[in-house]
Design an enzyme around this catalytic site. Structure first.
Site, short mmCIF file in Angstrom:
data_model
loop_
_atom_site.label_atom_id
_atom_site.label_comp_id
_atom_site.label_asym_id
_atom_site.label_seq_id
_atom_site.Cartn_x
_atom_site.Cartn_y
_atom_site.Cartn_z
N GLY A 188 0.86 -1.19 0.00
CA GLY A 188 0.00 0.00 0.00
C GLY A 188 0.89 1.23 0.00
O GLY A 188 1.81 1.32 0.83
N ASP A 243 -1.62 4.88 -6.21
CA ASP A 243 -0.19 4.71 -5.96
C ASP A 243 0.61 5.88 -6.51
O ASP A 243 1.75 6.11 -6.07
CB ASP A 243 0.28 3.39 -6.57
C1 LIG Z 1 -3.58 3.45 -0.02
S1 LIG Z 1 -2.56 2.93 -1.29
C2 LIG Z 1 -3.22 1.39 -1.61
C3 LIG Z 1 -2.90 0.97 -3.00
O1 LIG Z 1 -1.73 0.13 -3.00
C4 LIG Z 1 -2.13 -1.09 -3.55
O2 LIG Z 1 -1.12 -1.72 -4.26
P1 LIG Z 1 -0.28 -2.92 -3.55
O3 LIG Z 1 -1.26 -3.78 -2.82
O4 LIG Z 1 0.38 -3.60 -4.73
O5 LIG Z 1 0.71 -2.24 -2.65
C5 LIG Z 1 -3.28 -0.75 -4.44
O6 LIG Z 1 -2.87 -0.15 -5.63
C6 LIG Z 1 -4.02 0.19 -3.56
O7 LIG Z 1 -4.98 0.97 -4.17
#
Ligand SMILES: CSC[C@H]1O[C@H](OP(=O)(O)O)[C@H](O)[C@@H]1O
EC number: 5.3.1.23
Length: 337
Positions: free
Chosen positions: A50, A237
């Protein structure tokens, strides 16, 4: 919001402490990390994930690794800083918060004498963590107006407490609405291949007593077409100067369906996720991940596994940040924070 924060300090503050999200929802396992390689591995394998959470993890992880490796010697820590920073930033290229946090520590280091360096970086990492807590709460406050009583909300991936050091970004207004006594029904996309929605968003929201239903990613468009969704809210992101949004792969398809059926599509993110130095979504480096994440494939069959996609500004109804609702174009400001 959660029994344990997704990211923070170990009780003795000498290590980065994460809740290992790879094991959720079956197991709640915390890990204390001091070596840079372990922090990088945790970010790369999405043990911590995240955008805001990996920014906080990078800040604490860098400060802890420098202290551990240098034994507290500022000159030695400064000598390690360029290599350690570059390795951390390379861990995941799309979420701007990772580079943002590391570059913030680098700017501080440039104006800090050796004898204060290690402690100053630790203090700044804690400031970043505290800011993240406040950011989440602010997004929840500002976002409350978007979530009327009885709202049926679709979300994609996990942009909740597990993606931040606080209560989340896209999920923060849902928590705030629930706390205000409003009935909120959430539809969480499973979010293949790593299933952040089914494993993490559903776990978070069900623990909080919020109605949540998981659906296959491929079912989101027809749920929207059947008028079962009043609004979509997702995290981000990286948001570019013109308002294009990089988010978990599958977000663009949801945005297409929302646009086709006149359903509001909101993006919730901290101001630190806005990257005004990157002009448009075409300029965002998209992370590609291993084929193995898709599960068993026939021998020799390749996979195309981008971790993110880009939703053009024209599909976004509004941008919700800790500074309120904002609109592109986003101008480059001096890097005050
Ligand atoms: C609050 S940012 C969350 C954002 O990050 C996630 O990606 P990942 O699980 O690969 O880190 C996803 O894009 C979420 O929306």
């Amino acid at each position: 919001m959660l029994p344990l924060p997704a990211v923070g300090w170990s009780p003795d503050t000498r290590a980065l402490r994460i809740l290992d999200q790879r094991l959720l929802p079956a197991q709640e396992v915390v890990r204390d990390l001091t070596a840079l390689a372990d922090t990088i591995d945790a970010i790369r394998t999405l043990a911590v994930r995240g955008a805001p959470a990996i920014g906080v993890a990078a800040a604490i992880g860098l400060a802890v690794a420098l202290e551990t490796e240098s034994g507290g010697n500022g000159a030695h820590a400064r000598a390690l800083l360029p290599e350690f920073s570059a390795r951390l930033i390379a861990a995941r290229p799309t979420a701007v918060n990772l580079a943002w946090a590391v570059q913030r520590l680098l700017r501080l280091a440039a104006e800090t004498p050796d004898d204060q360096l290690v402690e100053s970086l630790r203090v700044e990492a804690e400031v970043i963590r505290q800011e993240d807590l406040a950011m989440c709460a602010a997004i929840g406050r500002h976002g409350l107006t978007l979530i009327p009583d009885g709202a049926r909300v679709l979300t994609h991936c996990n942009a909740g407490a597990l993606a931040t050091a606080g209560m989340g970004t896209a999920l923060a207004p849902l928590y705030a609405a629930h706390a205000a006594g409003r009935l909120v029904t959430v539809y969480a996309d499973e979010t293949r291949p790593l299933r952040q929605g089914a494993r993490l968003t559903a776990w978070e929201l069900s623990r909080a007593g919020i109605n949540v239903t998981v659906l296959p990613d491929g079912a989101a468009a027809s749920l929207i077409a059947q008028r079962q969704v009043d609004l979509v809210i997702v995290g981000a992101d990286r948001i570019t100067a013109n308002g294009d949004v990089a988010n978990k792969v599958g977000t663009y398809g949801v945005a297409l369906a929302a646009k086709a059926h006149g359903v509001p599509f909101y993006v919730a993110a901290p101001w630190s996720t806005i990257d005004a130095a990157t002009p448009t979504g075409r300029d965002i480096v998209i992370e590609y991940r291993d084929a193995e994440e898709l599960g068993e494939l026939p021998p020799g069959v390749p996979a195309w596994n981008p971790a993110f996609d880009v939703t053009p500004r024209s599909f976004v109804t509004a941008y919700l940040t800790d500074r309120g609702m904002v609109s592109p174009p986003f101008a480059l400001l001096s890097p005050t924070v």
